[in-house]
Design a protein around this motif. Structure first.
Motif, PDB file in Angstrom:
ATOM      1  N   VAL A   4      76.504 -27.997 -19.291  1.00  0.00           N
ATOM      2  CA  VAL A   4      75.860 -27.501 -20.507  1.00  0.00           C
ATOM      3  C   VAL A   4      76.502 -26.170 -20.890  1.00  0.00           C
ATOM      4  O   VAL A   4      76.667 -25.287 -20.049  1.00  0.00           O
ATOM      5  CB  VAL A   4      74.342 -27.296 -20.281  1.00  0.00           C
ATOM      6  CG1 VAL A   4      73.683 -26.707 -21.507  1.00  0.00           C
ATOM      7  CG2 VAL A   4      73.684 -28.588 -19.883  1.00  0.00           C
ATOM      8  N   ASN A   5      76.840 -26.049 -22.158  1.00  0.00           N
ATOM      9  CA  ASN A   5      77.369 -24.789 -22.669  1.00  0.00           C
ATOM     10  C   ASN A   5      76.199 -23.814 -22.805  1.00  0.00           C
ATOM     11  O   ASN A   5      75.365 -23.943 -23.691  1.00  0.00           O
ATOM     12  CB  ASN A   5      78.047 -25.018 -24.013  1.00  0.00           C
ATOM     13  CG  ASN A   5      78.600 -23.759 -24.629  1.00  0.00           C
ATOM     14  OD1 ASN A   5      78.392 -22.662 -24.113  1.00  0.00           O
ATOM     15  ND2 ASN A   5      79.294 -23.907 -25.740  1.00  0.00           N
ATOM     16  N   LEU A   6      76.133 -22.831 -21.912  1.00  0.00           N
ATOM     17  CA  LEU A   6      75.021 -21.889 -21.899  1.00  0.00           C
ATOM     18  C   LEU A   6      75.054 -20.904 -23.065  1.00  0.00           C
ATOM     19  O   LEU A   6      74.130 -20.112 -23.237  1.00  0.00           O
ATOM     20  CB  LEU A   6      74.977 -21.136 -20.569  1.00  0.00           C
ATOM     21  CG  LEU A   6      74.735 -22.018 -19.341  1.00  0.00           C
ATOM     22  CD1 LEU A   6      74.769 -21.177 -18.069  1.00  0.00           C
ATOM     23  CD2 LEU A   6      73.439 -22.786 -19.450  1.00  0.00           C
ATOM     24  N   ARG A  13      68.526 -26.366 -25.085  1.00  0.00           N
ATOM     25  CA  ARG A  13      67.228 -26.971 -25.410  1.00  0.00           C
ATOM     26  C   ARG A  13      67.249 -28.476 -25.148  1.00  0.00           C
ATOM     27  O   ARG A  13      66.315 -29.022 -24.551  1.00  0.00           O
ATOM     28  CB  ARG A  13      66.869 -26.689 -26.866  1.00  0.00           C
ATOM     29  CG  ARG A  13      65.508 -27.222 -27.259  1.00  0.00           C
ATOM     30  CD  ARG A  13      65.152 -26.763 -28.673  1.00  0.00           C
ATOM     31  NE  ARG A  13      63.878 -27.266 -29.075  1.00  0.00           N
ATOM     32  CZ  ARG A  13      62.720 -26.663 -28.852  1.00  0.00           C
ATOM     33  NH1 ARG A  13      62.691 -25.518 -28.224  1.00  0.00           N
ATOM     34  NH2 ARG A  13      61.590 -27.197 -29.259  1.00  0.00           N
ATOM     35  N   THR A  14      68.315 -29.133 -25.550  1.00  0.00           N
ATOM     36  CA  THR A  14      68.435 -30.582 -25.350  1.00  0.00           C
ATOM     37  C   THR A  14      68.434 -30.930 -23.863  1.00  0.00           C
ATOM     38  O   THR A  14      67.722 -31.844 -23.428  1.00  0.00           O
ATOM     39  CB  THR A  14      69.714 -31.111 -26.025  1.00  0.00           C
ATOM     40  OG1 THR A  14      69.658 -30.808 -27.423  1.00  0.00           O
ATOM     41  CG2 THR A  14      69.861 -32.604 -25.853  1.00  0.00           C
ATOM     42  N   LYS A  21      61.666 -34.457 -19.426  1.00  0.00           N
ATOM     43  CA  LYS A  21      61.333 -35.875 -19.605  1.00  0.00           C
ATOM     44  C   LYS A  21      61.629 -36.656 -18.338  1.00  0.00           C
ATOM     45  O   LYS A  21      60.828 -37.502 -17.915  1.00  0.00           O
ATOM     46  CB  LYS A  21      62.115 -36.447 -20.787  1.00  0.00           C
ATOM     47  CG  LYS A  21      61.787 -37.880 -21.091  1.00  0.00           C
ATOM     48  CD  LYS A  21      62.579 -38.364 -22.285  1.00  0.00           C
ATOM     49  CE  LYS A  21      62.406 -39.855 -22.474  1.00  0.00           C
ATOM     50  NZ  LYS A  21      63.333 -40.396 -23.468  1.00  0.00           N
ATOM     51  N   ASP A  22      62.778 -36.381 -17.716  1.00  0.00           N
ATOM     52  CA  ASP A  22      63.137 -37.090 -16.479  1.00  0.00           C
ATOM     53  C   ASP A  22      62.166 -36.773 -15.347  1.00  0.00           C
ATOM     54  O   ASP A  22      61.796 -37.646 -14.570  1.00  0.00           O
ATOM     55  CB  ASP A  22      64.565 -36.716 -16.050  1.00  0.00           C
ATOM     56  CG  ASP A  22      65.637 -37.250 -17.003  1.00  0.00           C
ATOM     57  OD1 ASP A  22      65.316 -38.121 -17.845  1.00  0.00           O
ATOM     58  OD2 ASP A  22      66.776 -36.764 -16.905  1.00  0.00           O
ATOM     59  N   ALA A  23      61.741 -35.509 -15.254  1.00  0.00           N
ATOM     60  CA  ALA A  23      60.879 -35.092 -14.148  1.00  0.00           C
ATOM     61  C   ALA A  23      59.414 -35.472 -14.356  1.00  0.00           C
ATOM     62  O   ALA A  23      58.716 -35.828 -13.408  1.00  0.00           O
ATOM     63  CB  ALA A  23      60.996 -33.582 -13.942  1.00  0.00           C
ATOM     64  N   LEU A  24      58.946 -35.380 -15.608  1.00  0.00           N
ATOM     65  CA  LEU A  24      57.511 -35.545 -15.873  1.00  0.00           C
ATOM     66  C   LEU A  24      57.160 -36.800 -16.669  1.00  0.00           C
ATOM     67  O   LEU A  24      55.985 -37.131 -16.802  1.00  0.00           O
ATOM     68  CB  LEU A  24      56.993 -34.323 -16.655  1.00  0.00           C
ATOM     69  CG  LEU A  24      57.198 -32.961 -15.995  1.00  0.00           C
ATOM     70  CD1 LEU A  24      56.770 -31.851 -16.944  1.00  0.00           C
ATOM     71  CD2 LEU A  24      56.445 -32.879 -14.689  1.00  0.00           C
TER      72      LEU A  24
END
Length: 68
Positions: A4-6, A13-14, A21-24
């Motif tokens: 990810v480009n910090l 945000r994406t 979403k993956d975790a919860l």
């Protein structure tokens, strides 16, 4: 770790949304995000600006609405 480009807030945000979403799961993600919603307005001032309504007045208002 994702690449990810910090320096790019959209990418951060994406990636963050995807991690949540993956975790919860989708519902858990939304509930987590809702905890940080501060809402809007000034509840204290608005509450003081509104006149107190007693239960009889509420009853009359509801009955009028049901007749419409």
């Amino acid at each position: 770790m994702l690449n990810v480009n910090l320096n790019n807030p959209i990418e951060i945000r994406t990636a963050g949304m995807q991690a949540l979403k993956d975790a919860l799961g989708p519902v858990g993600m939304v509930r987590f995000i809702q905890q940080y919603d501060l809402g809007h307005g000034d509840y204290t001032r608005e509450k003081q600006d509104e006149p107190d309504v007693d239960l009889n007045e509420i009853d009359v208002m509801l009955r009028k609405k049901m007749l419409l």
